[in-house]
Design a protein around this motif. Sequence first.
Motif, PDB file in Angstrom:
ATOM      1  N   THR A  73       6.474   4.823 -23.451  1.00 45.02           N
ATOM      2  CA  THR A  73       6.586   3.382 -23.561  1.00 45.02           C
ATOM      3  C   THR A  73       7.737   2.874 -22.438  1.00 45.02           C
ATOM      4  N   SER A  74       8.031   3.831 -21.738  1.00 39.31           N
ATOM      5  CA  SER A  74       9.008   3.155 -20.793  1.00 39.31           C
ATOM      6  C   SER A  74       8.312   2.939 -19.390  1.00 39.31           C
ATOM      7  N   CYS A  75       8.740   1.793 -18.810  1.00 34.19           N
ATOM      8  CA  CYS A  75       8.226   1.244 -17.564  1.00 34.19           C
ATOM      9  C   CYS A  75       9.345   1.049 -16.550  1.00 34.19           C
ATOM     10  N   SER A  76       9.041   1.428 -15.257  1.00 35.23           N
ATOM     11  CA  SER A  76      10.064   1.123 -14.390  1.00 35.23           C
ATOM     12  C   SER A  76       9.249   1.297 -12.809  1.00 35.23           C
ATOM     13  N   CYS A  77      10.236   0.498 -11.967  1.00 34.05           N
ATOM     14  CA  CYS A  77       9.775   0.422 -10.594  1.00 34.05           C
ATOM     15  C   CYS A  77      10.299   1.461  -9.694  1.00 34.05           C
ATOM     16  N   LEU A  78       9.729   2.539  -9.634  1.00 36.20           N
ATOM     17  CA  LEU A  78      10.421   3.418  -8.503  1.00 36.20           C
ATOM     18  C   LEU A  78       9.705   3.507  -7.098  1.00 36.20           C
ATOM     19  N   ASP A  79       8.404   3.243  -6.946  1.00 34.37           N
ATOM     20  CA  ASP A  79       7.772   3.148  -5.622  1.00 34.37           C
ATOM     21  C   ASP A  79       8.122   1.576  -4.966  1.00 34.37           C
ATOM     22  N   LEU A  80       8.584   1.762  -3.758  1.00 28.10           N
ATOM     23  CA  LEU A  80       8.849   0.608  -3.101  1.00 28.10           C
ATOM     24  C   LEU A  80       8.562   0.246  -1.829  1.00 28.10           C
ATOM     25  N   VAL A  81       8.379  -0.728  -1.240  1.00 30.13           N
ATOM     26  CA  VAL A  81       8.137  -1.058   0.102  1.00 30.13           C
ATOM     27  C   VAL A  81       9.126  -1.835   0.833  1.00 30.13           C
ATOM     28  N   PHE A  82       9.708  -1.479   1.688  1.00 26.49           N
ATOM     29  CA  PHE A  82      10.355  -2.351   2.441  1.00 26.49           C
ATOM     30  C   PHE A  82      10.046  -2.513   3.983  1.00 26.49           C
ATOM     31  N   VAL A  83      10.307  -3.842   4.361  1.00 20.62           N
ATOM     32  CA  VAL A  83       9.835  -4.200   5.624  1.00 20.62           C
ATOM     33  C   VAL A  83      10.868  -5.009   6.393  1.00 20.62           C
ATOM     34  N   SER A  84      10.973  -4.965   7.774  1.00 17.02           N
ATOM     35  CA  SER A  84      11.799  -5.706   8.578  1.00 17.02           C
ATOM     36  C   SER A  84      11.707  -7.114   8.658  1.00 17.02           C
ATOM     37  N   GLN A  85      10.301  -7.568   8.504  1.00 18.63           N
ATOM     38  CA  GLN A  85       9.928  -8.802   8.611  1.00 18.63           C
ATOM     39  C   GLN A  85       8.894  -9.136   7.199  1.00 18.63           C
ATOM     40  N   LEU A  86       9.158 -10.249   6.766  1.00 15.16           N
ATOM     41  CA  LEU A  86       8.334 -10.659   5.420  1.00 15.16           C
ATOM     42  C   LEU A  86       6.695 -10.702   5.961  1.00 15.16           C
ATOM     43  N   SER A  87       6.439 -11.306   6.966  1.00 15.81           N
ATOM     44  CA  SER A  87       5.183 -11.464   7.419  1.00 15.81           C
ATOM     45  C   SER A  87       4.518 -10.144   8.104  1.00 15.81           C
TER      46      SER A  87
END
Length: 286
Positions: free
Chosen positions: A96-110
Motif C-alpha cells: 500500500t506504500s508508494c514512493s518516488c525513488l528513481d529520479l532523472v536529473f539533467v543540467s538543462q531542461l531541454s
Amino acid sequence: LELLWVKFISVRTNLLVGVLYAPGYDLDVFTKLRTSLQLIPPRLRRNLVLLGDFNCPDYSIEETSVKTRRTRELVSVIKEFAIFQRVRGDTRQRKTSCSCLDLVFVSQLSLVRCVSIVPPPSSKNDHAGIQWFVDLWTCSFPSPPRPTWIFDTGDVTQLRKDIRAVDWKRFFTVQCNSDLATACFEAKLIEIARRHFRLKMISSKRLTRPSLSSRTVDSLKRRDAAFRLWNRSKEMSAFTRWVECARISKRAAKTRYLRNIATSSRRNPDAVWKHEQSRKAFLQFQ
C-alpha cells in the motif's frame, strides 16, 4: 558508491550520462557523488544526465522541507551543480506504500524530452521503469566492404560430405611450419565452400545504417558556420542567413523523423500510435 559514467560523442555536442545506485544504509553516498561530479570538467557538465535509484523517499520537488540527512545532502548537491529533476509521480509501489525513488536529473531542461513512467518489467519487480528521449546527431562513418557468404543457393548436406572426405590431419602432420599448415588448411576449406556457396562483397551501405547522411551533416555545418559569423560580425545579412539555414535544418529533421515513423509502421503497426502518445505527453508537459 555504485556509479557509472558514459560519454556519448555526437556532431553538435557531447552527452554525459551517469547511472547511480545509492544504498539506503550509506549516509555518505551523496558526499561521494559530489566528489565525483567535481572531478568532471565544466565543459562536460553542460550536457549532463544523472539517473538511477537514489533511495530518498522523502525527497519531493514540491516540498522544500526534508527530514533525513541523506536527503538534505542530495538537495545540497542539486543546488550546487544546478541540475533539475524531471520525474513526476511514484516509481515504486510496495503493497500500500508508494514512493518516488528513481529520479532523472539533467543540467538543462531541454536536454531530455517525453519523460514518462512505464510499468515494471516483471511482476516480481516493485520498481517502475522510466522512459525518456534525447536527440543526438551522429556522423555516418562508412566502413569498408567485407566478404560475406551467401547461403541461399548451396547444399549443406553435400558440403558436409566433402569436408568429411578430406584428411585434415595431413595438413598438420606433413607441414613442419604451423603457420603454413594453418594457411593451407584455410585455403582448402574455402575451396570446398566455394563449390556450394558464393562469396559476395557487401558494401558499407548494407552493413551500417547511419543516422545522418553527408548532405545533412554539411547542412548542419553551414548553419553553425552562419551562426558563428553572425556572432562575430552582428550583421543583419549574417543573421538572415543563419535563420534560413536553421529553418532548412529543422524542416529536414522533421521530414526525416516522420519518414522513419512511416517506414517503421510497415513492420510495427503501433509506431504511429506511440508517436501520437508521445506527442500528447509532450504537449501536456508543456
